[in-house]
Motif scaffolding. Structure first.
Motif, PDB file in Angstrom:
ATOM      1  N   GLY A   1      13.084   6.884  18.393  1.00 42.65           N
ATOM      2  CA  GLY A   1      12.534   8.149  18.853  1.00 42.65           C
ATOM      3  C   GLY A   1      11.960   9.023  17.761  1.00 42.65           C
ATOM      4  N   ARG A   2      11.803   8.484  16.554  1.00 45.74           N
ATOM      5  CA  ARG A   2      11.212   9.264  15.457  1.00 45.74           C
ATOM      6  C   ARG A   2       9.728   9.473  15.711  1.00 45.74           C
ATOM      7  NH1 ARG A   2       9.054   7.428  10.140  1.00 45.74           N
ATOM      8  NH2 ARG A   2       9.654   5.318  10.818  1.00 45.74           N
ATOM      9  N   ILE A   3       9.300  10.727  15.732  1.00 42.67           N
ATOM     10  CA  ILE A   3       7.900  11.073  15.945  1.00 42.67           C
ATOM     11  C   ILE A   3       7.261  11.448  14.606  1.00 42.67           C
ATOM     12  CG2 ILE A   3       6.324  12.758  16.966  1.00 42.67           C
ATOM     13  CD1 ILE A   3       7.306  10.978  19.080  1.00 42.67           C
ATOM     14  N   VAL A   4       6.131  10.830  14.310  1.00 39.52           N
ATOM     15  CA  VAL A   4       5.358  11.172  13.127  1.00 39.52           C
ATOM     16  C   VAL A   4       4.049  11.797  13.587  1.00 39.52           C
ATOM     17  CG1 VAL A   4       4.168  10.271  11.087  1.00 39.52           C
ATOM     18  CG2 VAL A   4       6.412   9.361  11.735  1.00 39.52           C
ATOM     19  N   ALA A   5       3.831  13.030  13.184  1.00 36.33           N
ATOM     20  CA  ALA A   5       2.663  13.777  13.648  1.00 36.33           C
ATOM     21  C   ALA A   5       1.483  13.595  12.703  1.00 36.33           C
ATOM     22  CB  ALA A   5       3.012  15.260  13.757  1.00 36.33           C
ATOM     23  N   SER A   6       0.324  14.030  13.168  1.00 36.27           N
ATOM     24  CA  SER A   6      -0.894  13.965  12.373  1.00 36.27           C
ATOM     25  C   SER A   6      -0.774  14.825  11.116  1.00 36.27           C
ATOM     26  CB  SER A   6      -2.078  14.453  13.209  1.00 36.27           C
ATOM     27  OG  SER A   6      -3.235  14.627  12.405  1.00 36.27           O
ATOM     28  N   ARG A   7      -1.391  14.372  10.044  1.00 34.50           N
ATOM     29  CA  ARG A   7      -1.494  15.164   8.823  1.00 34.50           C
ATOM     30  C   ARG A   7      -2.950  15.444   8.470  1.00 34.50           C
ATOM     31  NH1 ARG A   7       3.361  13.710   4.553  1.00 34.50           N
ATOM     32  NH2 ARG A   7       5.053  13.712   6.074  1.00 34.50           N
ATOM     33  N   GLN A   8      -3.811  15.369   9.466  1.00 31.04           N
ATOM     34  CA  GLN A   8      -5.223  15.651   9.243  1.00 31.04           C
ATOM     35  C   GLN A   8      -5.453  17.153   9.224  1.00 31.04           C
ATOM     36  OE1 GLN A   8      -7.389  12.831   8.687  1.00 31.04           O
ATOM     37  NE2 GLN A   8      -5.256  12.188   8.539  1.00 31.04           N
TER      38      GLN A   8
ATOM     39  N   ARG B   1       0.836  -1.204   0.000  1.00 26.39           N
ATOM     40  CA  ARG B   1       0.000   0.000   0.000  1.00 26.39           C
ATOM     41  C   ARG B   1       0.866   1.248   0.000  1.00 26.39           C
ATOM     42  NH1 ARG B   1      -3.691   0.796   4.776  1.00 26.39           N
ATOM     43  NH2 ARG B   1      -2.225  -0.503   5.967  1.00 26.39           N
ATOM     44  N   ARG B   2       0.349   2.313  -0.625  1.00 28.91           N
ATOM     45  CA  ARG B   2       0.946   3.637  -0.528  1.00 28.91           C
ATOM     46  C   ARG B   2       0.175   4.426   0.518  1.00 28.91           C
ATOM     47  NH1 ARG B   2       5.791   3.261  -2.505  1.00 28.91           N
ATOM     48  NH2 ARG B   2       5.342   1.150  -1.793  1.00 28.91           N
ATOM     49  N   ASP B   3       0.907   5.105   1.398  1.00 29.67           N
ATOM     50  CA  ASP B   3       0.246   5.915   2.420  1.00 29.67           C
ATOM     51  C   ASP B   3      -0.395   7.130   1.752  1.00 29.67           C
ATOM     52  OD1 ASP B   3      -0.260   7.789   4.567  1.00 29.67           O
ATOM     53  OD2 ASP B   3       1.009   6.529   5.816  1.00 29.67           O
ATOM     54  N   PRO B   4      -1.712   7.330   1.931  1.00 29.53           N
ATOM     55  CA  PRO B   4      -2.387   8.435   1.243  1.00 29.53           C
ATOM     56  C   PRO B   4      -2.000   9.810   1.771  1.00 29.53           C
ATOM     57  CG  PRO B   4      -3.892   7.385   2.776  1.00 29.53           C
ATOM     58  CD  PRO B   4      -2.657   6.548   2.748  1.00 29.53           C
ATOM     59  N   TRP B   5      -1.307   9.881   2.925  1.00 29.21           N
ATOM     60  CA  TRP B   5      -0.986  11.175   3.520  1.00 29.21           C
ATOM     61  C   TRP B   5       0.482  11.553   3.381  1.00 29.21           C
ATOM     62  CZ3 TRP B   5      -4.368   8.191   6.986  1.00 29.21           C
ATOM     63  CH2 TRP B   5      -5.705   8.584   6.877  1.00 29.21           C
ATOM     64  N   THR B   6       1.256  10.804   2.568  1.00 31.85           N
ATOM     65  CA  THR B   6       2.658  11.164   2.369  1.00 31.85           C
ATOM     66  C   THR B   6       2.875  11.599   0.929  1.00 31.85           C
ATOM     67  OG1 THR B   6       3.241   8.867   1.832  1.00 31.85           O
ATOM     68  CG2 THR B   6       3.491   9.569   4.117  1.00 31.85           C
ATOM     69  N   SER B   7       3.814  12.509   0.754  1.00 34.34           N
ATOM     70  CA  SER B   7       4.180  12.971  -0.580  1.00 34.34           C
ATOM     71  C   SER B   7       5.692  13.217  -0.597  1.00 34.34           C
ATOM     72  CB  SER B   7       3.430  14.261  -0.925  1.00 34.34           C
ATOM     73  OG  SER B   7       3.764  14.682  -2.235  1.00 34.34           O
ATOM     74  N   PRO B   8       6.430  12.520  -1.465  1.00 31.01           N
ATOM     75  CA  PRO B   8       5.951  11.498  -2.394  1.00 31.01           C
ATOM     76  C   PRO B   8       5.433  10.263  -1.658  1.00 31.01           C
ATOM     77  CG  PRO B   8       8.341  11.483  -2.288  1.00 31.01           C
ATOM     78  CD  PRO B   8       7.899  12.671  -1.491  1.00 31.01           C
ATOM     79  N   ALA B   9       4.633   9.494  -2.358  1.00 31.61           N
ATOM     80  CA  ALA B   9       3.996   8.336  -1.743  1.00 31.61           C
ATOM     81  C   ALA B   9       5.040   7.353  -1.224  1.00 31.61           C
ATOM     82  CB  ALA B   9       3.084   7.648  -2.744  1.00 31.61           C
TER      83      ALA B   9
END
Length: 408
Positions: free
Chosen positions: A194-201, A71-79
């Motif tokens: 420790g990598r933090i990934v934040a919301s992209r909503q 699957r490609r994550d719909p909230w990342t660019s580039p996918a």
């Protein structure tokens, strides 16, 4: 007020307003403390504690970083491939040298501390966040028969740790419970290193945003089930070979996580029983219904008479079904933030207007009574439908849990 046509209300979608906002949404009203009393509380550290599990099994936990390259994550660019973090909570062998796992990992803890302090308008420098009752990476308990499996999905914009009080209790009763963070929708996810990934909503999500989130959540859950199949077959990363009975799988979730449980059940027959903790139903399942057991648990004031999505969904349930209501509760009573928020209110000088504004979200129910009732009925539900063990709790209102009302 009736639910909108989309089936979304504040009970099914938590706004991604930040972890501090989630904390604030749970603090109950408390009497104003005197300045002397507040100063006394500040003299020592404040240690937040989760309720102790009630089952007979020791608990272990481990976290896994998963990558779904299909699957490609719909909230990342580039996918990019879809990444997830999950935790497994399970009956464990004695491992006295294994450390108890923290409620949140280190980087996430400090992010939560900073944002919550800003919203609570008080310092949290002297607050120790909870340590769970589970030993990190403890060996899985050996049994002749594998453990039934239960999945957990948190609310929209929330994170998997907020269900720990319920999750730990199920694990202590002999279940393997798998909690899921839905990356880029969750307020934050901490990955290894420790990598933090934040919301992209977006700040104000539309119905289309919510529909996308629900679709991604269902795909996440199905991928997790595939991963559990590999682990059970002997995946070398963790010693779970033969420990998971994937013929006995249930799922529950809070708020939008409850909608996720229902919709994923409709799409994947590997899930045999589901529970929605106070979330409006969103997606096709409201119209198609289910032919497997499903439990609706509501906060006071929420139900089929004022949520059209629940009324429609209920009318299409063709299997075992129950509708329970938790008296004097608010929407966020179904999360860890009920007991933790109460502890903070009692210990810290939080401004009275801030405390008073939160009462509607947590309710006035005592957190210990609330957690006890939720644990009892969740366990009774999964015991009945995954283990074929009936409980007198289903015969009607119980004097042990008078907070639970059966809704006909």
């Amino acid at each position: 007020m009736s639910a909108p046509a989309s089936g979304l209300t504040r009970r099914s979608v938590l706004t991604a307003a930040g972890t501090a906002g989630l904390l604030l949404a749970t603090a109950p009203t408390a009497p104003a403390a005197s300045a002397d009393r507040r100063a006394g509380h500040r003299a020592g550290r404040v240690r937040l504690r989760l309720p102790r599990p009630t089952g007979t099994h020791r608990i272990g936990t481990t976290s896994l970083h998963l990558i779904d390259r299909s699957r490609r994550d719909p909230w990342t660019s580039p996918a990019a491939p879809r990444e997830l973090m999950i935790s497994l909570w399970y009956p464990a062998r004695n491992a006295p040298d294994a450390r108890r796992a923290p409620w949140l990992p280190p980087a996430a803890t400090e992010l939560y501390r900073r944002d919550a302090a800003a919203s609570l308008r008080t310092s949290l420098d002297d607050v120790d966040f909870p340590v769970t009752h589970a030993r990190r990476n403890a060996p899985v308990e050996a049994r002749r028969r594998a453990h039934p499996v239960v999945l957990f999905s948190p609310g929209y914009g929330s994170f998997r740790a907020l269900g720990t009080a319920l999750v730990e209790d199920l694990a202590s009763r002999g279940y393997v419970v798998v909690t899921i963070d839905h990356t880029h929708e969750a307020e934050f996810v901490e990955f290894p290193g420790g990598r933090i990934v934040a919301s992209r909503q977006p700040a104000e999500p539309t119905d289309e945003d919510h529909a996308l989130a629900l679709r991604v959540r269902c795909e996440d859950t199905r991928f997790v089930l595939d991963t559990l199949t590999a682990l059970n077959a002997g995946d070398h990363r963790r010693p779970f070979r033969g420990a998971l009975d994937l013929s006995r799988v249930g799922m529950f979730g809070h708020s939008f996580g409850g909608a996720t449980a229902a919709e994923t059940m409709a799409r994947d027959r590997r899930i045999h029983a589901g529970v929605d903790l106070d979330g409006s139903i969103f997606g096709e399942v409201a119209r198609t219904g289910l032919d497997r057991p499903f439990l609706l648990m509501a906060s006071e004031g929420h139900g089929r008479d004022n949520d059209e999505s629940w009324a429609e969904f209920w009318s299409h349930l063709r299997g075992w079904r129950r509708h329970l209501s938790l008296r004097d509760s608010g929407h966020m009573a179904y999360t860890d933030l009920s007991p933790l928020g109460r502890q903070l209110i009692r210990a810290l000088p939080i401004p009275a207007p801030v405390v008073a504004a939160l009462t509607n979200d947590i309710g006035t129910i005592d957190p210990a009574r609330s957690v006890s009732a939720q644990r009892a009925y969740l366990a009774a539900f999964f015991d009945l439908h995954l283990r074929r063990r009936d409980s007198p709790l289903w015969s009607g209102p119980s004097p042990r849990h008078p907070e639970i009302e059966f809704v006909p």
